[in-house]
Design a protein around this motif. Structure first.
Motif, PDB file in Angstrom:
ATOM      1  N   ILE A  74     -20.229-120.332  37.838  1.00 33.90           N
ATOM      2  CA  ILE A  74     -20.205-119.361  36.741  1.00 33.90           C
ATOM      3  C   ILE A  74     -19.339-118.188  37.143  1.00 33.90           C
ATOM      4  O   ILE A  74     -19.623-117.499  38.129  1.00 33.90           O
ATOM      5  CB  ILE A  74     -21.629-118.886  36.402  1.00 33.90           C
ATOM      6  N   CYS A  75     -18.278-117.958  36.372  1.00 34.91           N
ATOM      7  CA  CYS A  75     -17.371-116.846  36.650  1.00 34.91           C
ATOM      8  C   CYS A  75     -18.116-115.525  36.425  1.00 34.91           C
ATOM      9  O   CYS A  75     -18.751-115.343  35.387  1.00 34.91           O
ATOM     10  CB  CYS A  75     -16.144-116.930  35.748  1.00 34.91           C
ATOM     11  N   PRO A  76     -18.020-114.598  37.379  1.00 34.84           N
ATOM     12  CA  PRO A  76     -18.749-113.335  37.235  1.00 34.84           C
ATOM     13  C   PRO A  76     -18.152-112.394  36.192  1.00 34.84           C
ATOM     14  O   PRO A  76     -18.797-111.428  35.791  1.00 34.84           O
ATOM     15  CB  PRO A  76     -18.663-112.724  38.632  1.00 34.84           C
ATOM     16  N   TRP A  77     -16.936-112.662  35.741  1.00 36.14           N
ATOM     17  CA  TRP A  77     -16.288-111.736  34.817  1.00 36.14           C
ATOM     18  C   TRP A  77     -16.748-111.942  33.378  1.00 36.14           C
ATOM     19  O   TRP A  77     -17.251-111.029  32.737  1.00 36.14           O
ATOM     20  CB  TRP A  77     -14.779-111.895  34.925  1.00 36.14           C
ATOM     21  N   TYR A  82     -18.016-123.681  34.649  1.00 36.63           N
ATOM     22  CA  TYR A  82     -17.164-124.848  34.909  1.00 36.63           C
ATOM     23  C   TYR A  82     -17.938-125.887  35.704  1.00 36.63           C
ATOM     24  O   TYR A  82     -18.521-125.580  36.741  1.00 36.63           O
ATOM     25  CB  TYR A  82     -15.913-124.437  35.704  1.00 36.63           C
ATOM     26  N   SER A  83     -17.913-127.125  35.208  1.00 35.10           N
ATOM     27  CA  SER A  83     -18.554-128.225  35.915  1.00 35.10           C
ATOM     28  C   SER A  83     -17.805-128.492  37.212  1.00 35.10           C
ATOM     29  O   SER A  83     -16.580-128.632  37.214  1.00 35.10           O
ATOM     30  CB  SER A  83     -18.544-129.488  35.052  1.00 35.10           C
ATOM     31  N   MET A  84     -18.546-128.601  38.302  1.00 39.09           N
ATOM     32  CA  MET A  84     -17.912-128.922  39.577  1.00 39.09           C
ATOM     33  C   MET A  84     -17.782-130.438  39.736  1.00 39.09           C
ATOM     34  O   MET A  84     -17.281-130.914  40.741  1.00 39.09           O
ATOM     35  CB  MET A  84     -18.688-128.287  40.726  1.00 39.09           C
ATOM     36  N   ARG A  85     -18.200-131.184  38.732  1.00 41.81           N
ATOM     37  CA  ARG A  85     -18.054-132.644  38.735  1.00 41.81           C
ATOM     38  C   ARG A  85     -16.777-133.094  38.032  1.00 41.81           C
ATOM     39  O   ARG A  85     -16.134-134.036  38.465  1.00 41.81           O
ATOM     40  CB  ARG A  85     -19.256-133.298  38.089  1.00 41.81           C
ATOM     41  N   ASP A  86     -16.422-132.413  36.924  1.00 38.44           N
ATOM     42  CA  ASP A  86     -15.209-132.818  36.196  1.00 38.44           C
ATOM     43  C   ASP A  86     -14.284-131.651  35.838  1.00 38.44           C
ATOM     44  O   ASP A  86     -13.224-131.853  35.263  1.00 38.44           O
ATOM     45  CB  ASP A  86     -15.553-133.626  34.942  1.00 38.44           C
ATOM     46  N   GLY A  87     -14.664-130.424  36.162  1.00 35.16           N
ATOM     47  CA  GLY A  87     -13.817-129.252  35.941  1.00 35.16           C
ATOM     48  C   GLY A  87     -13.889-128.636  34.556  1.00 35.16           C
ATOM     49  O   GLY A  87     -13.330-127.576  34.320  1.00 35.16           O
ATOM     50  N   ARG A  88     -14.579-129.274  33.625  1.00 34.80           N
ATOM     51  CA  ARG A  88     -14.599-128.776  32.239  1.00 34.80           C
ATOM     52  C   ARG A  88     -15.434-127.507  32.086  1.00 34.80           C
ATOM     53  O   ARG A  88     -16.498-127.375  32.675  1.00 34.80           O
ATOM     54  CB  ARG A  88     -15.156-129.839  31.304  1.00 34.80           C
ATOM     55  N   GLU A  89     -14.941-126.636  31.237  1.00 33.61           N
ATOM     56  CA  GLU A  89     -15.688-125.436  30.860  1.00 33.61           C
ATOM     57  C   GLU A  89     -16.735-125.889  29.852  1.00 33.61           C
ATOM     58  O   GLU A  89     -16.442-126.687  28.959  1.00 33.61           O
ATOM     59  CB  GLU A  89     -14.732-124.388  30.265  1.00 33.61           C
ATOM     60  N   CYS A  90     -17.958-125.422  29.968  1.00 32.65           N
ATOM     61  CA  CYS A  90     -19.085-125.981  29.216  1.00 32.65           C
ATOM     62  C   CYS A  90     -18.929-125.922  27.698  1.00 32.65           C
ATOM     63  O   CYS A  90     -19.490-126.746  26.994  1.00 32.65           O
ATOM     64  CB  CYS A  90     -20.389-125.328  29.644  1.00 32.65           C
ATOM     65  N   GLU A  91     -18.169-124.976  27.182  1.00 27.57           N
ATOM     66  CA  GLU A  91     -17.986-124.868  25.735  1.00 27.57           C
ATOM     67  C   GLU A  91     -16.559-125.206  25.306  1.00 27.57           C
ATOM     68  O   GLU A  91     -16.172-124.924  24.179  1.00 27.57           O
ATOM     69  CB  GLU A  91     -18.390-123.466  25.260  1.00 27.57           C
ATOM     70  N   LYS A  96      -9.427-127.006  32.135  1.00 25.97           N
ATOM     71  CA  LYS A  96     -10.312-127.386  33.227  1.00 25.97           C
ATOM     72  C   LYS A  96      -9.993-126.622  34.511  1.00 25.97           C
ATOM     73  O   LYS A  96      -8.839-126.258  34.751  1.00 25.97           O
ATOM     74  CB  LYS A  96     -10.157-128.877  33.541  1.00 25.97           C
ATOM     75  N   ALA A  97     -11.007-126.471  35.343  1.00 27.55           N
ATOM     76  CA  ALA A  97     -10.815-125.950  36.694  1.00 27.55           C
ATOM     77  C   ALA A  97     -10.217-127.080  37.539  1.00 27.55           C
ATOM     78  O   ALA A  97     -10.457-128.261  37.280  1.00 27.55           O
ATOM     79  CB  ALA A  97     -12.148-125.504  37.285  1.00 27.55           C
TER      80      ALA A  97
END
Length: 120
Positions: A74-77, A82-91, A96-97
């Motif tokens: 979870i980005c603090p800003w 972001y899923s650390m399994r596939d990089g996708r942002e949840c919404e 992707k990350a």
């Protein structure tokens, strides 16, 4: 037909899994620099993960954030997750990350940084 072959440069980041557990306790993040790249190294109940230490939304350091039980960083800003399994942002609000493989070996814990792609 051309196929992209992924090759990695493997970096030993900890001498043992025990050291990794001590340096990065569960639910914690640590910034590493590998090949001149900032990497966010994460530890969750599911294991260890590595991703670029830059939020795809606006570029803030993900290693300054937190993790959750869904294996998301979870980005603090702006609290993008972001899923650390596939990089996708949840919404699905941003790209992707960039993820990096983590290998636990007898000789330590390694993170793979992708090399320039070769076509075969």
């Amino acid at each position: 037909m051309e196929q992209k072959q992924t090759r990695y440069t493997w970096h030993k980041v900890f001498d043992s899994v025990t050291e990794a557990h001590e340096q990065v306790p569960p639910r914690k993040l640590k910034q590493l620099v590998l090949d001149g790249r900032s990497i966010c190294f994460a530890h969750t109940a599911s294991g260890f993960f590595a991703l670029d230490d830059v939020c795809p939304h606006l570029g803030y350091s993900l290693s300054k954030g937190t993790t959750n039980y869904l294996d998301e960083v979870i980005c603090p800003w702006h609290s993008y997750r972001y899923s650390m399994r596939d990089g996708r942002e949840c919404e699905f609000r941003t790209r992707k990350a960039v993820l990096h493989p983590v290998e636990l070996r007898e000789e330590g814990v390694f993170v793979g940084i992708e090399q320039a792609a070769a076509t075969i």
